[in-house]
Scaffold this motif. Structure first.
Motif, PDB file in Angstrom:
ATOM      1  N   ASP A   1       0.843  -1.197   0.000  1.00 51.42           N
ATOM      2  CA  ASP A   1       0.000   0.000   0.000  1.00 51.42           C
ATOM      3  C   ASP A   1       0.882   1.252   0.000  1.00 51.42           C
ATOM      4  OD1 ASP A   1       1.063  -0.094   2.511  1.00 51.42           O
ATOM      5  OD2 ASP A   1      -0.847  -0.085   3.584  1.00 51.42           O
ATOM      6  N   GLN A   2       0.272   2.405  -0.130  1.00 51.13           N
ATOM      7  CA  GLN A   2       0.960   3.700  -0.103  1.00 51.13           C
ATOM      8  C   GLN A   2       2.065   3.796  -1.161  1.00 51.13           C
ATOM      9  OE1 GLN A   2       2.234   4.646   3.936  1.00 51.13           O
ATOM     10  NE2 GLN A   2       0.394   3.693   4.787  1.00 51.13           N
ATOM     11  N   MET A   3       1.767   3.273  -2.354  1.00 48.66           N
ATOM     12  CA  MET A   3       2.757   3.269  -3.431  1.00 48.66           C
ATOM     13  C   MET A   3       2.579   4.436  -4.403  1.00 48.66           C
ATOM     14  SD  MET A   3       5.080   0.855  -3.425  1.00 48.66           S
ATOM     15  CE  MET A   3       5.482   0.670  -5.157  1.00 48.66           C
ATOM     16  N   PHE A   4       1.431   5.133  -4.330  1.00 49.45           N
ATOM     17  CA  PHE A   4       1.146   6.169  -5.316  1.00 49.45           C
ATOM     18  C   PHE A   4       0.903   7.516  -4.655  1.00 49.45           C
ATOM     19  CE2 PHE A   4       0.328   2.173  -7.405  1.00 49.45           C
ATOM     20  CZ  PHE A   4       0.879   2.364  -8.662  1.00 49.45           C
ATOM     21  N   TYR A   5       1.130   8.560  -5.424  1.00 50.89           N
ATOM     22  CA  TYR A   5       1.133   9.922  -4.902  1.00 50.89           C
ATOM     23  C   TYR A   5      -0.198  10.343  -4.314  1.00 50.89           C
ATOM     24  CZ  TYR A   5       1.509  15.021  -4.818  1.00 50.89           C
ATOM     25  OH  TYR A   5       1.495  16.327  -4.434  1.00 50.89           O
ATOM     26  N   ASN A   6      -1.307  10.010  -4.996  1.00 53.18           N
ATOM     27  CA  ASN A   6      -2.596  10.565  -4.578  1.00 53.18           C
ATOM     28  C   ASN A   6      -3.510   9.560  -3.885  1.00 53.18           C
ATOM     29  OD1 ASN A   6      -3.069   9.036  -6.804  1.00 53.18           O
ATOM     30  ND2 ASN A   6      -4.440  10.484  -7.813  1.00 53.18           N
ATOM     31  N   THR A   7      -3.003   8.408  -3.506  1.00 50.62           N
ATOM     32  CA  THR A   7      -3.832   7.449  -2.781  1.00 50.62           C
ATOM     33  C   THR A   7      -2.950   6.472  -2.022  1.00 50.62           C
ATOM     34  OG1 THR A   7      -5.516   5.729  -2.993  1.00 50.62           O
ATOM     35  CG2 THR A   7      -3.954   5.907  -4.798  1.00 50.62           C
ATOM     36  N   GLY A   8      -3.443   6.030  -0.866  1.00 53.97           N
ATOM     37  CA  GLY A   8      -2.690   5.074  -0.070  1.00 53.97           C
ATOM     38  C   GLY A   8      -3.257   3.670  -0.144  1.00 53.97           C
ATOM     39  N   ILE A   9      -4.250   3.452  -1.018  1.00 54.35           N
ATOM     40  CA  ILE A   9      -4.900   2.147  -1.084  1.00 54.35           C
ATOM     41  C   ILE A   9      -3.973   1.090  -1.672  1.00 54.35           C
ATOM     42  CG2 ILE A   9      -7.182   3.179  -1.320  1.00 54.35           C
ATOM     43  CD1 ILE A   9      -7.068   2.501  -4.292  1.00 54.35           C
ATOM     44  N   SER A  10      -4.327  -0.173  -1.414  1.00 50.70           N
ATOM     45  CA  SER A  10      -3.562  -1.282  -1.982  1.00 50.70           C
ATOM     46  C   SER A  10      -3.831  -1.377  -3.475  1.00 50.70           C
ATOM     47  CB  SER A  10      -3.967  -2.598  -1.302  1.00 50.70           C
ATOM     48  OG  SER A  10      -3.670  -2.559   0.074  1.00 50.70           O
ATOM     49  N   THR A  11      -2.824  -1.767  -4.227  1.00 52.14           N
ATOM     50  CA  THR A  11      -2.961  -1.886  -5.679  1.00 52.14           C
ATOM     51  C   THR A  11      -2.429  -3.234  -6.152  1.00 52.14           C
ATOM     52  OG1 THR A  11      -0.873  -0.662  -5.857  1.00 52.14           O
ATOM     53  CG2 THR A  11      -2.903   0.577  -6.220  1.00 52.14           C
ATOM     54  N   TYR A  12      -2.873  -3.608  -7.337  1.00 51.15           N
ATOM     55  CA  TYR A  12      -2.530  -4.925  -7.890  1.00 51.15           C
ATOM     56  C   TYR A  12      -2.167  -4.778  -9.361  1.00 51.15           C
ATOM     57  CZ  TYR A  12      -5.020  -6.458  -3.710  1.00 51.15           C
ATOM     58  OH  TYR A  12      -5.423  -6.635  -2.411  1.00 51.15           O
ATOM     59  N   VAL A  13      -1.162  -5.527  -9.780  1.00 51.60           N
ATOM     60  CA  VAL A  13      -0.768  -5.549 -11.190  1.00 51.60           C
ATOM     61  C   VAL A  13      -1.347  -6.815 -11.828  1.00 51.60           C
ATOM     62  CG1 VAL A  13       1.130  -5.584 -12.832  1.00 51.60           C
ATOM     63  CG2 VAL A  13       1.362  -4.290 -10.707  1.00 51.60           C
ATOM     64  N   TRP A  14      -2.239  -6.624 -12.796  1.00 50.83           N
ATOM     65  CA  TRP A  14      -2.804  -7.740 -13.556  1.00 50.83           C
ATOM     66  C   TRP A  14      -1.929  -7.951 -14.795  1.00 50.83           C
ATOM     67  CZ3 TRP A  14      -8.465  -9.300 -13.447  1.00 50.83           C
ATOM     68  CH2 TRP A  14      -9.064  -8.939 -12.232  1.00 50.83           C
ATOM     69  N   ILE A  15      -1.466  -9.157 -15.002  1.00 47.96           N
ATOM     70  CA  ILE A  15      -0.693  -9.504 -16.190  1.00 47.96           C
ATOM     71  C   ILE A  15      -1.620 -10.281 -17.134  1.00 47.96           C
ATOM     72  CG2 ILE A  15       1.387 -10.578 -17.112  1.00 47.96           C
ATOM     73  CD1 ILE A  15       1.908  -8.318 -15.111  1.00 47.96           C
ATOM     74  N   LEU A  16      -1.932  -9.685 -18.275  1.00 45.85           N
ATOM     75  CA  LEU A  16      -2.816 -10.303 -19.262  1.00 45.85           C
ATOM     76  C   LEU A  16      -2.013 -10.668 -20.508  1.00 45.85           C
ATOM     77  CD1 LEU A  16      -5.831  -7.809 -19.037  1.00 45.85           C
ATOM     78  CD2 LEU A  16      -5.545  -9.941 -17.794  1.00 45.85           C
ATOM     79  N   THR A  17      -2.366 -11.795 -21.099  1.00 41.61           N
ATOM     80  CA  THR A  17      -1.693 -12.201 -22.328  1.00 41.61           C
ATOM     81  C   THR A  17      -2.627 -13.079 -23.158  1.00 41.61           C
ATOM     82  OG1 THR A  17       0.216 -13.354 -23.258  1.00 41.61           O
ATOM     83  CG2 THR A  17      -0.674 -14.233 -21.220  1.00 41.61           C
ATOM     84  N   ASN A  18      -2.522 -12.957 -24.465  1.00 47.22           N
ATOM     85  CA  ASN A  18      -3.259 -13.849 -25.365  1.00 47.22           C
ATOM     86  C   ASN A  18      -2.315 -14.862 -26.013  1.00 47.22           C
ATOM     87  OD1 ASN A  18      -1.877 -12.068 -26.961  1.00 47.22           O
ATOM     88  ND2 ASN A  18      -3.605 -11.540 -28.294  1.00 47.22           N
ATOM     89  N   ASP A  19      -1.163 -15.042 -25.362  1.00 43.24           N
ATOM     90  CA  ASP A  19      -0.173 -16.009 -25.864  1.00 43.24           C
ATOM     91  C   ASP A  19       0.510 -16.677 -24.674  1.00 43.24           C
ATOM     92  OD1 ASP A  19       1.387 -17.455 -27.618  1.00 43.24           O
ATOM     93  OD2 ASP A  19       2.890 -15.872 -27.824  1.00 43.24           O
ATOM     94  N   LYS A  20      -0.282 -17.369 -23.866  1.00 42.53           N
ATOM     95  CA  LYS A  20       0.252 -18.016 -22.671  1.00 42.53           C
ATOM     96  C   LYS A  20       1.209 -19.142 -23.029  1.00 42.53           C
ATOM     97  CE  LYS A  20      -2.933 -17.544 -18.759  1.00 42.53           C
ATOM     98  NZ  LYS A  20      -3.827 -18.292 -17.836  1.00 42.53           N
ATOM     99  N   ALA A  21       2.181 -19.315 -22.166  1.00 50.25           N
ATOM    100  CA  ALA A  21       3.064 -20.477 -22.308  1.00 50.25           C
ATOM    101  C   ALA A  21       2.248 -21.747 -22.064  1.00 50.25           C
ATOM    102  CB  ALA A  21       4.209 -20.388 -21.313  1.00 50.25           C
ATOM    103  N   THR A  22       2.634 -22.819 -22.681  1.00 51.50           N
ATOM    104  CA  THR A  22       1.879 -24.076 -22.584  1.00 51.50           C
ATOM    105  C   THR A  22       1.662 -24.496 -21.139  1.00 51.50           C
ATOM    106  OG1 THR A  22       2.794 -24.792 -24.707  1.00 51.50           O
ATOM    107  CG2 THR A  22       1.819 -26.482 -23.309  1.00 51.50           C
ATOM    108  N   GLU A  23       2.691 -24.393 -20.315  1.00 51.87           N
ATOM    109  CA  GLU A  23       2.581 -24.842 -18.933  1.00 51.87           C
ATOM    110  C   GLU A  23       1.682 -23.939 -18.081  1.00 51.87           C
ATOM    111  OE1 GLU A  23       6.461 -22.483 -19.311  1.00 51.87           O
ATOM    112  OE2 GLU A  23       5.337 -23.989 -20.446  1.00 51.87           O
ATOM    113  N   ASP A  24       1.416 -22.718 -18.566  1.00 59.93           N
ATOM    114  CA  ASP A  24       0.591 -21.776 -17.804  1.00 59.93           C
ATOM    115  C   ASP A  24      -0.884 -21.817 -18.195  1.00 59.93           C
ATOM    116  OD1 ASP A  24       2.716 -20.823 -16.334  1.00 59.93           O
ATOM    117  OD2 ASP A  24       3.183 -19.207 -17.749  1.00 59.93           O
ATOM    118  N   ARG A  25      -1.220 -22.523 -19.237  1.00 62.42           N
ATOM    119  CA  ARG A  25      -2.600 -22.499 -19.723  1.00 62.42           C
ATOM    120  C   ARG A  25      -3.566 -23.096 -18.706  1.00 62.42           C
ATOM    121  NH1 ARG A  25      -1.259 -24.265 -25.978  1.00 62.42           N
ATOM    122  NH2 ARG A  25      -0.226 -22.280 -26.536  1.00 62.42           N
ATOM    123  N   GLY A  26      -4.672 -22.412 -18.532  1.00 61.44           N
ATOM    124  CA  GLY A  26      -5.690 -22.876 -17.595  1.00 61.44           C
ATOM    125  C   GLY A  26      -5.425 -22.533 -16.153  1.00 61.44           C
ATOM    126  N   THR A  27      -4.367 -21.748 -15.887  1.00 62.12           N
ATOM    127  CA  THR A  27      -4.011 -21.412 -14.505  1.00 62.12           C
ATOM    128  C   THR A  27      -3.719 -19.910 -14.380  1.00 62.12           C
ATOM    129  OG1 THR A  27      -1.642 -21.836 -14.834  1.00 62.12           O
ATOM    130  CG2 THR A  27      -3.016 -23.689 -14.120  1.00 62.12           C
TER     131      THR A  27
END
Length: 310
Positions: free
Chosen positions: A47-73
């Protein structure tokens, strides 16, 4: 994302993880992403990572080319404790990620399936883990009908004051005593006289169908069965019913034997309960330890009072 394959990182607040009930727009968006297998992972930042807010944040990693071992998870990385306090804050920004912390988070993410698979900060879950069906549990309506003074206090029901104190086993028996009322008035009169009674006979409607009691209606979330997203529509519906009925038999009917599920009201939803996935139970302190601490504090306070000469 490019049709040929892209990887996108989006910084979001915690709300997109869980806001919206099953069937809502937010839930449908999460379901759309998971059904297409575009969500590679989510990293929880301090938390407290950004200038104008102290809320918790999350980084979503999206891809349309997943590695074979990552598919479905989906990979979940808990990096909330990796923040370092800044010497001087910038607005609400009081923490930062050092290069070393960034490297460690990247290693956790990249090695989530192998060298860091057993790390408490890492989870690799199937897409179905985040799905559930919202079932509606019904119970039969049981009513008796009793005429009270309040019911006949006003017109046009005052003419039936002689019925005060009488009880009726069925609505039909009650309404046979008030034939002069209109259909709407009979409906109002019967509703006012109805009393919930667990010992009363079950109320049945047309064709002998058991009427559900809206006051006893309940809703529960049941996890999606494994592999549900890979099924066709017919198989999905069948799997939902089978899973819901198994939940009814194992978790509900031992306590409420007359319950049933109205499958026409079932809705499928998706949420990502990040905090719940990484929750670690902390047992409370022993009562003796707390009691001793209170006694010590009382003794300290008494010393302070004596020092004041009071």
């Amino acid at each position: 994302m490019k049709p040929t394959g892209s990887r996108v990182g989006i910084v979001l607040s915690g709300s997109p993880l869980f806001s919206g009930q099953a069937g809502s727009g937010e839930s449908e968006i999460r379901g759309w992403i998971l059904e297409n297998d575009w969500l590679e992972g989510i990293v929880a930042l301090p938390d407290q990572m950004f200038y104008n807010t102290g809320i918790s944040t999350y980084v979503w990693i999206l891809t349309n080319d997943k590695a074979t071992e990552d598919r479905g998870t989906v990979k979940l990385i808990d990096a909330r404790e990796h923040g370092t306090k800044m010497r001087k804050s910038l607005g609400d920004k009081r923490k930062e990620l050092t290069p070393a912390a960034i490297d460690e988070i990247a290693q956790l993410y990249g090695g989530a399936r192998d060298e860091y698979a057993a790390d408490a900060r890492v989870k690799v879950l199937t897409n179905e883990t985040f799905g559930f069906q919202r079932i509606t549990v019904e119970r039969p309506m049981r009513r008796r009908w009793e005429v009270t003074a309040e019911v006949v206090a006003d017109e046009p029901y005052a003419a039936y004051a002689a019925l005060v104190g009488q009880r009726f086993e069925t609505e039909k028996a009650l309404l046979s005593e008030v034939p002069e009322l209109s259909t709407a008035q009979k409906r109002t009169f019967a509703k006012a006289c109805a009393v919930a009674d667990s010992e009363a006979p079950i109320v049945k409607g047309r064709g002998g169908k058991v009427e559900p009691d809206p006051d006893l209606r309940d809703q529960e979330n049941v996890p999606l069965p494994a592999g549900w997203l890979a099924l066709d529509e017919t198989a999905r519906e069948r799997a939902l019913i089978e899973t819901a009925e198994a939940h009814l038999d194992n978790e509900i009917r031992p306590y409420v034997p007359d319950a049933w599920i109205d499958h026409t009201k079932t809705k499928v939803g998706f949420e990502i309960p990040f905090t719940r996935q990484f929750y670690v139970y902390t047992p409370p302190r022993p009562v003796e330890e707390i009691a001793q601490e209170i006694k010590d504090l009382e003794a300290q306070i008494q010393q302070w009072i004596n020092g004041l000469g009071l």
